[in-house]
Design an enzyme around this catalytic site. Structure first.
Site, PDB file in Angstrom:
ATOM      1  N   LYS A 109       4.987  -7.870  -3.584  1.00  0.00           N
ATOM      2  CA  LYS A 109       3.772  -7.531  -2.833  1.00  0.00           C
ATOM      3  C   LYS A 109       3.149  -8.812  -2.332  1.00  0.00           C
ATOM      4  CE  LYS A 109       1.473  -3.731  -1.788  1.00  0.00           C
ATOM      5  NZ  LYS A 109       2.047  -2.388  -1.635  1.00  0.00           N
TER       6      LYS A 109
HETATM    7  P1  NAD Z   1      -4.955   2.303   5.555  1.00  0.00           P
HETATM    8  O1  NAD Z   1      -5.560   0.961   5.716  1.00  0.00           O
HETATM    9  O2  NAD Z   1      -4.189   2.903   6.683  1.00  0.00           O
HETATM   10  O3  NAD Z   1      -6.117   3.376   5.165  1.00  0.00           O
HETATM   11  C1  NAD Z   1      -6.972   3.181   4.078  1.00  0.00           C
HETATM   12  C2  NAD Z   1      -8.042   4.270   4.082  1.00  0.00           C
HETATM   13  O4  NAD Z   1      -8.841   4.087   2.915  1.00  0.00           O
HETATM   14  C3  NAD Z   1      -8.985   4.209   5.269  1.00  0.00           C
HETATM   15  O5  NAD Z   1      -9.371   5.524   5.649  1.00  0.00           O
HETATM   16  C4  NAD Z   1     -10.191   3.449   4.715  1.00  0.00           C
HETATM   17  O6  NAD Z   1     -11.411   3.778   5.399  1.00  0.00           O
HETATM   18  C5  NAD Z   1     -10.221   3.951   3.279  1.00  0.00           C
HETATM   19  N1  NAD Z   1     -10.850   2.989   2.377  1.00  0.00           N
HETATM   20  C6  NAD Z   1     -10.679   1.644   2.362  1.00  0.00           C
HETATM   21  N2  NAD Z   1     -11.473   1.094   1.415  1.00  0.00           N
HETATM   22  C7  NAD Z   1     -12.140   2.117   0.828  1.00  0.00           C
HETATM   23  C8  NAD Z   1     -13.107   2.193  -0.195  1.00  0.00           C
HETATM   24  N3  NAD Z   1     -13.597   1.094  -0.787  1.00  0.00           N
HETATM   25  N4  NAD Z   1     -13.545   3.413  -0.550  1.00  0.00           N
HETATM   26  C9  NAD Z   1     -13.093   4.528   0.056  1.00  0.00           C
HETATM   27  N5  NAD Z   1     -12.196   4.520   1.048  1.00  0.00           N
HETATM   28  C10 NAD Z   1     -11.725   3.324   1.427  1.00  0.00           C
HETATM   29  O7  NAD Z   1      -4.065   2.234   4.221  1.00  0.00           O
HETATM   30  P2  NAD Z   1      -2.848   3.174   3.808  1.00  0.00           P
HETATM   31  O8  NAD Z   1      -1.591   2.557   4.292  1.00  0.00           O
HETATM   32  O9  NAD Z   1      -3.171   4.596   4.147  1.00  0.00           O
HETATM   33  O10 NAD Z   1      -2.841   2.968   2.208  1.00  0.00           O
HETATM   34  C11 NAD Z   1      -3.723   3.697   1.366  1.00  0.00           C
HETATM   35  C12 NAD Z   1      -3.228   3.584  -0.072  1.00  0.00           C
HETATM   36  O11 NAD Z   1      -1.893   4.081  -0.146  1.00  0.00           O
HETATM   37  C13 NAD Z   1      -3.147   2.154  -0.649  1.00  0.00           C
HETATM   38  O12 NAD Z   1      -3.390   2.223  -2.038  1.00  0.00           O
HETATM   39  C14 NAD Z   1      -1.709   1.765  -0.400  1.00  0.00           C
HETATM   40  O13 NAD Z   1      -1.273   0.752  -1.288  1.00  0.00           O
HETATM   41  C15 NAD Z   1      -1.043   3.092  -0.684  1.00  0.00           C
HETATM   42  N6  NAD Z   1       0.300   3.247  -0.102  1.00  0.00           N
HETATM   43  C16 NAD Z   1       0.495   3.161   1.242  1.00  0.00           C
HETATM   44  C17 NAD Z   1       1.770   3.366   1.742  1.00  0.00           C
HETATM   45  C18 NAD Z   1       2.046   3.350   3.228  1.00  0.00           C
HETATM   46  O14 NAD Z   1       3.184   3.642   3.601  1.00  0.00           O
HETATM   47  N7  NAD Z   1       1.090   3.050   4.076  1.00  0.00           N
HETATM   48  C19 NAD Z   1       2.838   3.616   0.881  1.00  0.00           C
HETATM   49  C20 NAD Z   1       2.587   3.705  -0.489  1.00  0.00           C
HETATM   50  C21 NAD Z   1       1.310   3.527  -0.961  1.00  0.00           C
END
Ligand code: NAD
Length: 423
Positions: free
Chosen positions: A111
């Site tokens: 990461k």
């Molecule tokens: P992203 O940046 O596209 O979206 C994040 C969302 O969370 C947004 O709607 C944002 O407004 C909200 N957010 C951010 N900070 C916040 C807070 N303090 N309180 C409440 N909401 C908050 O990110 P993503 O890619 O959708 O990832 C979200 C989660 O999923 C993370 O934990 C990431 O590690 C995990 N994840 C993502 C993927 C992927 O393929 N994108 C894969 C596995 C895990």
């Protein structure tokens, strides 16, 4: 290793360690292997100088942690956020190792991240930051070494810059060095939706076990980014009733369910705030959305949302973790005592890394698959992994989270014993 400034419960590294320790103990993992797998194999801190648009020089702190390359090249996202810490990177890197092992794809875990607020940087500044970060890491990265992907605050464009910078250094186009790229540059059909689709497949399996019909099954989702918005869209289209939505600015609960296409048009088309969506609903904090009446709660934003302090307010029958580390170790016990069926993060959100693996395979083959083919293969991987975790939980009398860790640690440990220790 853990930072003393963060309260113990909220330190994600300690949370990751606690689960690892419980699973390793239950598995009877030998002491030497335990210590080998507990710590990352490499970590680097970078101080990245960037010329800002206003002519000033700024220095950003960035990290890359490689937890394990035992089962294959390391795989893991790059996060841009003001809250990035080295401990967080360590936790997320180890989760990648376990996640890849749970779904049985041939990758280890890594990461990376940069402490910055991407919303406050211009596209030019973000591009320079990404390119300098990649250039500094150039010798660590590679399709056979360490393969980044998008995470919070990064996306397809970021991956295109990483790929181009790496290509300039090695003197040849190398699409397989990152995943989550635009399809024009070797990205895979279905990658954008993959994590959300994997979340939906996990929910389908969980409701089938609990005998809950899909139609009208109420779902609350925290996070409306890549994972949350696409899980919402796919699940809405499949007949689930999405009653709760939230982003960083707050949540909306509507017991009649949201028209998700209209919400996506509002937030992504018109670029209006989610909480001002005119389709009705009660406003609340982003965190509160996870504790409303519903059958399934999906945290899909950030870590530490369900804690010892609020877990007793949890009402859903299923907790499906789209985000990494949304539930603390202390909250696990409360959630378990409530009889909640948990699909842990290292299983529930593994759809993203699974299709990243398909992307890497397609890039190396130079031959691309139809989206339906990608989705069918993803379905197979997620269903098998879900069934294996649940079987492991029943066999060893542990909850699904510890079962997922046990399955993963067992796979990595077996690979390590076969390879032996080089020295
Ligand atoms: P992203 O940046 O596209 O979206 C994040 C969302 O969370 C947004 O709607 C944002 O407004 C909200 N957010 C951010 N900070 C916040 C807070 N303090 N309180 C409440 N909401 C908050 O990110 P993503 O890619 O959708 O990832 C979200 C989660 O999923 C993370 O934990 C990431 O590690 C995990 N994840 C993502 C993927 C992927 O393929 N994108 C894969 C596995 C895990």
């Amino acid at each position: 290793m853990a930072s003393s400034l963060i309260p113990q419960e909220l330190n994600v590294y300690q949370n990751a360690e606690a689960r690892f320790e419980a699973a390793a103990k239950k598995l009877g993992l030998e002491d030497g292997l335990y210590r080998y797998l507990k710590y990352p194999s490499k970590e680097i801190t970078l101080y990245i100088p960037i010329g800002m648009d206003d002519g000033k020089l700024e220095v950003f702190t960035g990290y890359r942690v490689l937890h394990s390359a035992v089962r294959g090249p390391a795989k893991g996202g790059i996060r841009y956020s003001p809250d990035v810490t080295l401990d967080e990177m360590r936790a997320l890197a180890s989760w990648m190792t376990w996640k890849c092992a749970v779904v049985n794809i041939p990758f280890g875990g890594a990461k990376g991240g940069i402490i910055c607020d991407p919303g406050k940087l211009t596209p030019g500044e973000l591009e320079r930051l990404t390119r300098r970060y990649t250039a500094e890491l150039f010798q660590w990265l590679g399709p056979e070494r360490d393969i980044p992907a998008p995470d919070v605050g990064t996306g397809e464009q970021t991956m295109a810059w990483v790929m181009d910078t790496y290509a300039m250094h090695v003197g040849q186009a190398t699409t397989a060095v990152v995943t989550g790229k635009p399809t024009e540059l070797g990205g895979s059909a279905g990658r954008r939706e993959a994590t959300g689709r994997g979340v939906m497949i996990s929910c389908d399996k969980a409701i089938a076990r609990l005998g809950i019909p899909r139609s009208g099954c109420r779902v609350a989702i925290q996070g409306f980014g890549n994972v949350g918005s696409l899980a919402a869209q796919l699940m809405h289209e499949a007949g689930y009733k999405i009653v709760g939505l939230a982003d960083i600015h707050g949540g909306l609960y509507n017991e009649n369910g949201f028209d998700i296409h209209a919400v996506i048009d509002w937030t992504y088309g018109l670029r209006k705030p989610l909480i001002e969506f005119p389709g009705g609903g009660e406003r609340m904090s982003s965190q509160e959305i996870l504790f409303q009446p519903c059958e399934i709660a999906i945290p899909a934003a950030i870590e530490n949302q369900i804690t010892e302090r609020n877990a007793h307010e949890f009402q859903a029958r299923i907790l499906c973790e789209g985000a990494n580390g949304p539930t603390t170790w202390q909250a696990d016990t409360i959630i378990e005592q409530k009889g909640v069926f948990t699909v842990p993060d290292i299983l529930a959100n593994a759809g993203g890394v699974t299709v990243s693996y398909f992307e890497w395979v397609q890039d190396r083959q130079g031959f691309f698959w139809r989206e339906s083919e990608v989705n069918d293969r993803l379905q197979d991987v997620m269903v098998n992994a879900f069934d294996e975790v649940v079987r492991y939980a029943e066999l060893h009398h542990v909850n699904n989270r510890i079962a997922a860790y046990m399955l993963a640690i067992d796979r990595v440990a077996r690979a390590l014993r076969l390879r032996g220790i080089y020295a």
